[in-house]
Design a protein around this motif. Structure first.
Motif, PDB file in Angstrom:
ATOM      1  N   GLY A 290      39.848  37.611  39.841  1.00 40.93           N
ATOM      2  CA  GLY A 290      41.048  37.413  39.046  1.00 40.93           C
ATOM      3  C   GLY A 290      42.284  37.388  39.928  1.00 40.93           C
TER       4      GLY A 290
ATOM      5  N   VAL B 290      39.659  30.654  42.878  1.00 48.65           N
ATOM      6  CA  VAL B 290      39.329  31.141  41.543  1.00 48.65           C
ATOM      7  C   VAL B 290      38.426  30.154  40.807  1.00 48.65           C
ATOM      8  CG1 VAL B 290      40.289  31.638  39.255  1.00 48.65           C
ATOM      9  CG2 VAL B 290      41.350  32.621  41.288  1.00 48.65           C
TER      10      VAL B 290
ATOM     11  N   ASN C 109      34.731  31.287  39.738  1.00 54.84           N
ATOM     12  CA  ASN C 109      34.581  31.542  38.306  1.00 54.84           C
ATOM     13  C   ASN C 109      33.991  30.374  37.524  1.00 54.84           C
ATOM     14  OD1 ASN C 109      35.819  33.912  38.986  1.00 54.84           O
ATOM     15  ND2 ASN C 109      37.629  33.619  37.729  1.00 54.84           N
TER      16      ASN C 109
ATOM     17  N   THR D 185      35.733  36.930  29.600  1.00 52.31           N
ATOM     18  CA  THR D 185      36.812  37.872  29.312  1.00 52.31           C
ATOM     19  C   THR D 185      37.384  37.564  27.938  1.00 52.31           C
ATOM     20  OG1 THR D 185      39.022  38.638  29.936  1.00 52.31           O
ATOM     21  CG2 THR D 185      38.460  36.369  30.502  1.00 52.31           C
TER      22      THR D 185
ATOM     23  N   SER E 274      48.379  35.409  33.459  1.00 48.61           N
ATOM     24  CA  SER E 274      46.921  35.334  33.387  1.00 48.61           C
ATOM     25  C   SER E 274      46.419  33.915  33.154  1.00 48.61           C
ATOM     26  CB  SER E 274      46.406  36.240  32.259  1.00 48.61           C
ATOM     27  OG  SER E 274      46.868  35.790  31.001  1.00 48.61           O
TER      28      SER E 274
ATOM     29  N   TYR F  32      43.374  32.754  35.537  1.00 44.16           N
ATOM     30  CA  TYR F  32      42.164  33.521  35.246  1.00 44.16           C
ATOM     31  C   TYR F  32      41.612  33.157  33.870  1.00 44.16           C
ATOM     32  CZ  TYR F  32      39.142  37.588  34.508  1.00 44.16           C
ATOM     33  OH  TYR F  32      38.074  38.405  34.239  1.00 44.16           O
TER      34      TYR F  32
ATOM     35  N   LYS G  60      37.875  31.346  33.065  1.00 42.84           N
ATOM     36  CA  LYS G  60      36.857  31.985  32.234  1.00 42.84           C
ATOM     37  C   LYS G  60      36.594  31.199  30.956  1.00 42.84           C
ATOM     38  CE  LYS G  60      35.601  35.641  34.590  1.00 42.84           C
ATOM     39  NZ  LYS G  60      34.187  35.879  35.003  1.00 42.84           N
TER      40      LYS G  60
END
Length: 252
Positions: A101, A117, A121, A147, A158, A161, A165
């Motif tokens: 993250g 990232v 991810n 998440t 955020s 991230y 996700k």
């Protein structure tokens, strides 16, 4: 070579947990071992932590192996799947837990961080699933850890991230359709705030996360691990292509 074996017992026989040397990943690895699985874990740098998890799994009477794997490297994720299947003799469960993250205003995120990232991810999860499609036993399990921030509005900073996700939702549903004829289930676990070294319940950003839950507390790694272990079991054989939220009522 593709596996043609089938899960027949209540617990899987062999599992790979990426990012299994600490936090949620370590808890998942131990819970699967307690359920009767041999377990391979991947780690990036902390070999001592990985060895400690392996020792605990072996203490539970199961075979364990730690594989160094930097998921940011394009070929590493698939290689880890094949190494795990070879080391354990088969593969029944893939748990895509490894992730990173990086938080910050979108205008200030360096290109290198964006690329890393997305590599860890998103790309690594896809490539691990592609390799696992060839090695998983019929009746196997693919479980990814996402998440709750990808389901509901996250806080400022955020964006990267949450976006990375969110890609796991788009992977889970069609992959469940593709692998369903072999009895392989594919599911996504969406945790809320969980007390780990990376996001401690006593940390400077904890109070807002705690207040956003109906239960008014952080979850534990063991609580997430218990859900993953259930989805990996034969009892969850009719659950596939879905998101399962373990967030303390973040969305209540």
């Amino acid at each position: 070579m593709s596996s043609t074996t089938t899960i027949t017992a209540a617990a899987p026989r062999a599992a790979l947990v990426t990012g299994g040397s600490r936090g949620i990943g370590a808890a998942i690895a131990l819970r699967l071992a307690e359920a009767g699985a041999d377990v391979a874990i991947t780690y990036v740098r902390d070999e001592d932590a990985a060895r400690a998890v392996v020792a605990k799994i072996e203490g539970a009477g199961r075979h364990a192996v730690a594989l160094r794997c930097d998921a940011a490297d394009a070929g590493a994720a698939a290689e880890a799947v094949h190494r795990a299947a070879d080391a354990l003799g088969r593969l029944d469960v893939l748990v895509n837990n490894a992730g990173i993250g990086v938080l910050g205003p979108i205008a200030e995120l360096p290109d290198a961080e964006v690329e890393r990232v997305l590599a860890v991810n998103v790309r690594a999860v896809f490539l691990a699933c592609r390799a696992a499609a060839d090695r998983l036993a019929d009746g196997g399990r693919v479980i990814s850890v996402g998440t709750a921030l990808s389901r509901y509005a996250g806080g400022p900073g955020s964006t990267l991230y949450g976006m990375s996700k969110s890609a796991l939702i788009g992977l889970t549903k069609p992959l469940a359709r593709e692998l369903g004829p072999r009895g392989i289930t594919v599911n996504l676990v969406q945790p809320g705030p969980v007390d780990t070294d990376l996001n401690p319940a006593g940390g400077p950003f904890a109070e807002g996360q705690r207040a956003a839950t109906a239960l008014g507390r952080f979850g534990t790694a063991d609580e997430v691990a218990s859900l993953v272990a259930y989805l990996a079991s034969a009892d969850a054989g009719f659950i596939t292509g879905t998101e399962v939220v373990v967030d303390g009522g973040h969305a209540a």
